[in-house]
Design a protein around this motif. Structure first.
Motif, PDB file in Angstrom:
ATOM      1  N   LEU A  57       0.740  -1.397   0.028  1.00  0.00           N
ATOM      2  CA  LEU A  57       0.062  -0.042  -0.047  1.00  0.00           C
ATOM      3  C   LEU A  57       0.991   1.198  -0.007  1.00  0.00           C
ATOM      4  O   LEU A  57       1.730   1.343   0.814  1.00  0.00           O
ATOM      5  CB  LEU A  57      -1.094  -0.028   1.308  1.00  0.00           C
ATOM      6  N   ALA A  85      -7.731  -1.750   0.922  1.00  0.00           N
ATOM      7  CA  ALA A  85      -6.730  -2.732   0.813  1.00  0.00           C
ATOM      8  C   ALA A  85      -6.897  -3.315   2.077  1.00  0.00           C
ATOM      9  O   ALA A  85      -6.375  -4.590   1.911  1.00  0.00           O
ATOM     10  CB  ALA A  85      -5.252  -1.879   1.150  1.00  0.00           C
ATOM     11  N   MET A 162      -2.251   0.383  -4.304  1.00  0.00           N
ATOM     12  CA  MET A 162      -1.859  -0.949  -3.896  1.00  0.00           C
ATOM     13  C   MET A 162      -1.575  -1.760  -4.762  1.00  0.00           C
ATOM     14  O   MET A 162      -1.792  -1.861  -5.866  1.00  0.00           O
ATOM     15  CB  MET A 162      -3.251  -1.527  -3.004  1.00  0.00           C
ATOM     16  N   GLN A 163      -0.922  -2.863  -4.272  1.00  0.00           N
ATOM     17  CA  GLN A 163      -0.389  -3.904  -4.967  1.00  0.00           C
ATOM     18  C   GLN A 163       0.627  -3.521  -6.016  1.00  0.00           C
ATOM     19  O   GLN A 163       0.385  -4.261  -7.372  1.00  0.00           O
ATOM     20  CB  GLN A 163      -1.445  -4.859  -5.388  1.00  0.00           C
TER      21      GLN A 163
END
Length: 245
Positions: A57, A85, A162-163
């Motif tokens: 994140l 998230a 995120m990711q």
């Protein structure tokens, strides 16, 4: 995203039994100079060791025309990637938060940490700060940060992605990397190396447990640490007796 490289439960269990010093030594042997997140500490040193896959994140600085107003807290549910998230992370994964090494405001607090704990998340790590540190410090959940603060996240941070690859504590973290932590801190292991690092670290840890008994009993460092031929023969005999970690 990283290619799908299977990480077995055995690999994770072996990593959990290895110290941060052992893991970083094995990484150094492979040319990785700094995979330890310097300056981060666990809020609960008794929460136990963990090993799991990184879920990332990323924060950027907040800005008044882009962030929801604290005067209308209901808006949080409409534009809040941080909450997304927390709901998206899977059991066994580790929440890795890029707070730009800025502890001015919290990366998360007791509510979000509790939600992750109840979902079976392995740990939460930020290079910034958490709030509600006294409460989190009593939870059986590994949570690592630079500092504790009372200031709410939107005062300084906006969750933006995120990711995706991030930096956390000066270390590059890619989604799917393997993160290992204990009371001493946190190390990030490239996913492709996790299995071999686990095997070699476990063997180093086991050998050094035997060597420690000799040093503790008064043996000289020379010929013992690192182990010379005689010490290695003694170590083999020690293993044959059924000793292990």
């Amino acid at each position: 995203m990283q290619p799908a490289i299977d990480i077995s439960r055995d690999t994770l269990e072996k990593l959990k039994k290895c110290s941060q010093g052992t893991l970083t030594t094995q990484l150094f042997k492979r040319g990785f100079r700094q995979q330890f997140l310097v300056g981060l500490s666990p809020l609960n040193r008794d929460a136990g060791a963990f090993a799991g896959e990184a879920f990332t994140l990323r924060f950027i600085p907040s800005r008044e025309d882009k962030d929801w107003s604290l005067e209308d807290l209901k808006v949080r549910g409409e534009d809040n990637l941080q909450w997304e998230a927390v709901e998206a992370i899977d059991e066994g994964q580790v929440m890795m938060i890029d707070s730009r090494n800025d502890p001015s405001a919290a990366s998360a607090g007791n509510m979000l940490i509790t939600r992750m704990m109840r979902k079976g998340v392995a740990a939460a790590v930020t290079d910034g700060a958490f709030r509600d540190g006294a409460e989190i410090g009593t939870m059986p959940f590994p949570a690592y940060c630079r500092l504790n603060t009372a200031t709410t996240r939107p005062a300084y941070h906006r969750a933006i992605a995120m990711q995706e690859p991030i930096g956390c504590g000066g270390v590059a973290v890619y989604p799917g990397d393997i993160v290992v932590g204990d009371a001493d801190g946190v190390t990030v292991i490239p996913r492709a190396l996790a299995a071999e690092i686990a095997e070699d670290s476990y063997e180093q840890e086991r050998r050094e447990r035997f060597i420690f008994t000799k040093i503790d009993a008064g043996a000289s460092l020379f010929g013992t640490y690192p182990a010379g031929p005689e010490t290695l023969e003694e170590y083999k005999a020690w293993l044959a007796e059924g000793n292990d970690l």
